[in-house]
Motif scaffolding. Sequence first.
Motif, PDB file in Angstrom:
ATOM      1  N   VAL A 145      -6.840  64.381  25.385  1.00 46.13           N
ATOM      2  CA  VAL A 145      -6.912  63.930  23.984  1.00 46.13           C
ATOM      3  C   VAL A 145      -5.525  63.981  23.344  1.00 46.13           C
ATOM      4  CG1 VAL A 145      -7.806  64.550  21.693  1.00 46.13           C
ATOM      5  CG2 VAL A 145      -9.339  64.457  23.649  1.00 46.13           C
ATOM      6  N   ASP A 146      -4.783  65.048  23.604  1.00 46.48           N
ATOM      7  CA  ASP A 146      -3.425  65.149  23.062  1.00 46.48           C
ATOM      8  C   ASP A 146      -2.543  64.016  23.572  1.00 46.48           C
ATOM      9  OD1 ASP A 146      -4.156  67.449  21.690  1.00 46.48           O
ATOM     10  OD2 ASP A 146      -3.222  68.813  23.144  1.00 46.48           O
ATOM     11  N   ALA A 147      -2.660  63.710  24.863  1.00 40.43           N
ATOM     12  CA  ALA A 147      -1.878  62.616  25.452  1.00 40.43           C
ATOM     13  C   ALA A 147      -2.271  61.281  24.817  1.00 40.43           C
ATOM     14  CB  ALA A 147      -2.071  62.572  26.963  1.00 40.43           C
ATOM     15  N   LEU A 148      -3.565  61.033  24.676  1.00 41.95           N
ATOM     16  CA  LEU A 148      -4.020  59.799  24.035  1.00 41.95           C
ATOM     17  C   LEU A 148      -3.475  59.684  22.613  1.00 41.95           C
ATOM     18  CD1 LEU A 148      -7.783  59.474  25.056  1.00 41.95           C
ATOM     19  CD2 LEU A 148      -5.900  57.983  25.749  1.00 41.95           C
ATOM     20  N   ARG A 149      -3.545  60.772  21.877  1.00 41.88           N
ATOM     21  CA  ARG A 149      -3.078  60.767  20.479  1.00 41.88           C
ATOM     22  C   ARG A 149      -1.580  60.431  20.410  1.00 41.88           C
ATOM     23  NH1 ARG A 149      -5.040  65.412  18.899  1.00 41.88           N
ATOM     24  NH2 ARG A 149      -6.914  64.481  18.023  1.00 41.88           N
ATOM     25  N   ALA A 150      -0.785  61.080  21.259  1.00 43.46           N
ATOM     26  CA  ALA A 150       0.660  60.830  21.254  1.00 43.46           C
ATOM     27  C   ALA A 150       0.977  59.398  21.682  1.00 43.46           C
ATOM     28  CB  ALA A 150       1.363  61.831  22.167  1.00 43.46           C
ATOM     29  N   ARG A 152     -14.690  71.577  20.178  1.00 44.59           N
ATOM     30  CA  ARG A 152     -13.317  71.180  20.504  1.00 44.59           C
ATOM     31  C   ARG A 152     -12.507  72.374  20.985  1.00 44.59           C
ATOM     32  NH1 ARG A 152     -11.356  68.296  15.339  1.00 44.59           N
ATOM     33  NH2 ARG A 152     -13.089  69.399  14.391  1.00 44.59           N
ATOM     34  N   LEU A 153     -12.686  73.511  20.345  1.00 37.36           N
ATOM     35  CA  LEU A 153     -11.986  74.723  20.791  1.00 37.36           C
ATOM     36  C   LEU A 153     -12.429  75.145  22.185  1.00 37.36           C
ATOM     37  CD1 LEU A 153     -11.967  76.858  17.514  1.00 37.36           C
ATOM     38  CD2 LEU A 153     -10.001  75.795  18.653  1.00 37.36           C
ATOM     39  N   ARG A 211     -11.460  54.747  20.193  1.00 41.62           N
ATOM     40  CA  ARG A 211     -12.842  55.236  20.280  1.00 41.62           C
ATOM     41  C   ARG A 211     -12.885  56.722  20.636  1.00 41.62           C
ATOM     42  NH1 ARG A 211     -13.137  50.651  23.398  1.00 41.62           N
ATOM     43  NH2 ARG A 211     -13.464  51.899  25.284  1.00 41.62           N
ATOM     44  N   ALA A 212     -12.091  57.126  21.609  1.00 41.98           N
ATOM     45  CA  ALA A 212     -12.117  58.513  22.074  1.00 41.98           C
ATOM     46  C   ALA A 212     -11.639  59.481  20.995  1.00 41.98           C
ATOM     47  CB  ALA A 212     -11.257  58.669  23.327  1.00 41.98           C
ATOM     48  N   LEU A 213     -10.584  59.125  20.282  1.00 47.89           N
ATOM     49  CA  LEU A 213     -10.068  60.005  19.235  1.00 47.89           C
ATOM     50  C   LEU A 213     -11.038  60.101  18.061  1.00 47.89           C
ATOM     51  CD1 LEU A 213      -6.317  58.979  19.341  1.00 47.89           C
ATOM     52  CD2 LEU A 213      -7.342  61.094  20.218  1.00 47.89           C
ATOM     53  N   GLN A 214     -11.700  59.004  17.748  1.00 46.59           N
ATOM     54  CA  GLN A 214     -12.704  59.034  16.691  1.00 46.59           C
ATOM     55  C   GLN A 214     -13.872  59.936  17.101  1.00 46.59           C
ATOM     56  OE1 GLN A 214     -14.714  55.305  15.748  1.00 46.59           O
ATOM     57  NE2 GLN A 214     -14.456  55.807  13.578  1.00 46.59           N
ATOM     58  N   ASP A 215     -14.318  59.787  18.339  1.00 45.55           N
ATOM     59  CA  ASP A 215     -15.409  60.624  18.850  1.00 45.55           C
ATOM     60  C   ASP A 215     -14.998  62.098  18.872  1.00 45.55           C
ATOM     61  OD1 ASP A 215     -18.052  60.960  20.196  1.00 45.55           O
ATOM     62  OD2 ASP A 215     -16.755  61.677  21.825  1.00 45.55           O
ATOM     63  N   TRP A 216     -13.782  62.375  19.307  1.00 47.70           N
ATOM     64  CA  TRP A 216     -13.279  63.751  19.374  1.00 47.70           C
ATOM     65  C   TRP A 216     -13.268  64.387  17.987  1.00 47.70           C
ATOM     66  CZ3 TRP A 216     -12.338  67.281  23.000  1.00 47.70           C
ATOM     67  CH2 TRP A 216     -11.500  68.362  22.699  1.00 47.70           C
ATOM     68  N   SER A 217     -12.825  63.640  16.982  1.00 44.97           N
ATOM     69  CA  SER A 217     -12.738  64.204  15.631  1.00 44.97           C
ATOM     70  C   SER A 217     -14.118  64.475  15.030  1.00 44.97           C
ATOM     71  CB  SER A 217     -11.941  63.282  14.713  1.00 44.97           C
ATOM     72  OG  SER A 217     -12.645  62.087  14.469  1.00 44.97           O
ATOM     73  N   ARG A 270      -3.395  47.444  26.284  1.00 47.61           N
ATOM     74  CA  ARG A 270      -4.415  47.025  25.305  1.00 47.61           C
ATOM     75  C   ARG A 270      -5.712  47.808  25.502  1.00 47.61           C
ATOM     76  NH1 ARG A 270      -4.661  41.488  23.602  1.00 47.61           N
ATOM     77  NH2 ARG A 270      -5.806  41.676  21.692  1.00 47.61           N
ATOM     78  N   ARG A 271      -6.144  47.900  26.754  1.00 52.88           N
ATOM     79  CA  ARG A 271      -7.368  48.651  27.063  1.00 52.88           C
ATOM     80  C   ARG A 271      -7.215  50.111  26.635  1.00 52.88           C
ATOM     81  NH1 ARG A 271     -11.180  48.935  32.014  1.00 52.88           N
ATOM     82  NH2 ARG A 271     -11.392  51.168  32.284  1.00 52.88           N
ATOM     83  N   GLY A 272      -6.030  50.685  26.864  1.00 52.13           N
ATOM     84  CA  GLY A 272      -5.755  52.067  26.487  1.00 52.13           C
ATOM     85  C   GLY A 272      -5.813  52.292  24.991  1.00 52.13           C
ATOM     86  N   HIS A 273      -5.281  51.346  24.228  1.00 58.26           N
ATOM     87  CA  HIS A 273      -5.338  51.462  22.760  1.00 58.26           C
ATOM     88  C   HIS A 273      -6.780  51.415  22.265  1.00 58.26           C
ATOM     89  CE1 HIS A 273      -1.262  51.628  21.169  1.00 58.26           C
ATOM     90  NE2 HIS A 273      -0.902  50.878  22.205  1.00 58.26           N
ATOM     91  N   GLU A 274      -7.557  50.520  22.842  1.00 57.50           N
ATOM     92  CA  GLU A 274      -8.968  50.417  22.439  1.00 57.50           C
ATOM     93  C   GLU A 274      -9.725  51.692  22.814  1.00 57.50           C
ATOM     94  OE1 GLU A 274     -10.162  46.820  24.391  1.00 57.50           O
ATOM     95  OE2 GLU A 274      -9.057  45.559  22.970  1.00 57.50           O
ATOM     96  N   PHE A 275      -9.492  52.178  24.028  1.00 58.52           N
ATOM     97  CA  PHE A 275     -10.147  53.402  24.477  1.00 58.52           C
ATOM     98  C   PHE A 275      -9.725  54.586  23.610  1.00 58.52           C
ATOM     99  CE2 PHE A 275     -10.260  57.326  26.879  1.00 58.52           C
ATOM    100  CZ  PHE A 275     -11.542  57.329  27.386  1.00 58.52           C
ATOM    101  N   ALA A 276      -8.421  54.695  23.339  1.00 57.43           N
ATOM    102  CA  ALA A 276      -7.906  55.813  22.541  1.00 57.43           C
ATOM    103  C   ALA A 276      -8.523  55.824  21.145  1.00 57.43           C
ATOM    104  CB  ALA A 276      -6.384  55.745  22.451  1.00 57.43           C
TER     105      ALA A 276
END
Length: 103
Positions: free
Chosen positions: A14-19, A96-97, A83-89, A75-81
Motif C-alpha cells: 500500500v505504501d508503494a502504491l501510494r508513493a 490496517r494496523l 481502487r486499492a487505496l480507497q479500499d484501504w482507507s 495506466r493499469r497500475g494507476h487504476e488499481f492504485a
Amino acid sequence: MDSQPIIANRGEFVDALRALKRGHVLVHASESWGGCSIDGGVVGSAFRTLADYALIDEFDNPDGFEHIRYYRLNRRGHEFAARALQDWSRRPLVERLAARLLG
C-alpha cells in the motif's frame, strides 16, 4: 493453472502504491528482487507483486545511472492504485494496523 501472486506485506504494498500514485519512481539497483527503493525508502517484497500484477513499467531515464532500472505505474497500475487505496482507507484502523504488523 497459474496461481495469483501473493501480497507478502500488504502495508509495504500500500505504501508503494501510494508513493507511485503520487509520481515517485521505483528504483531497482539489483538483478535480484531486492535492491529496490522508492523516494529513498527500501522496498522489499512489493516490487515483485507490482511486477507480477503488471502494474509498473520500466522507463528510460537519461539522467539516471547506468545499470539502474527505473519504474513507474502504468495506466493499469494507476487504476488499481486508486481502487486499492480507497479500499484501504475504508478499512478500520485496527485492521490496517494488524496488516502492517503481520504483513
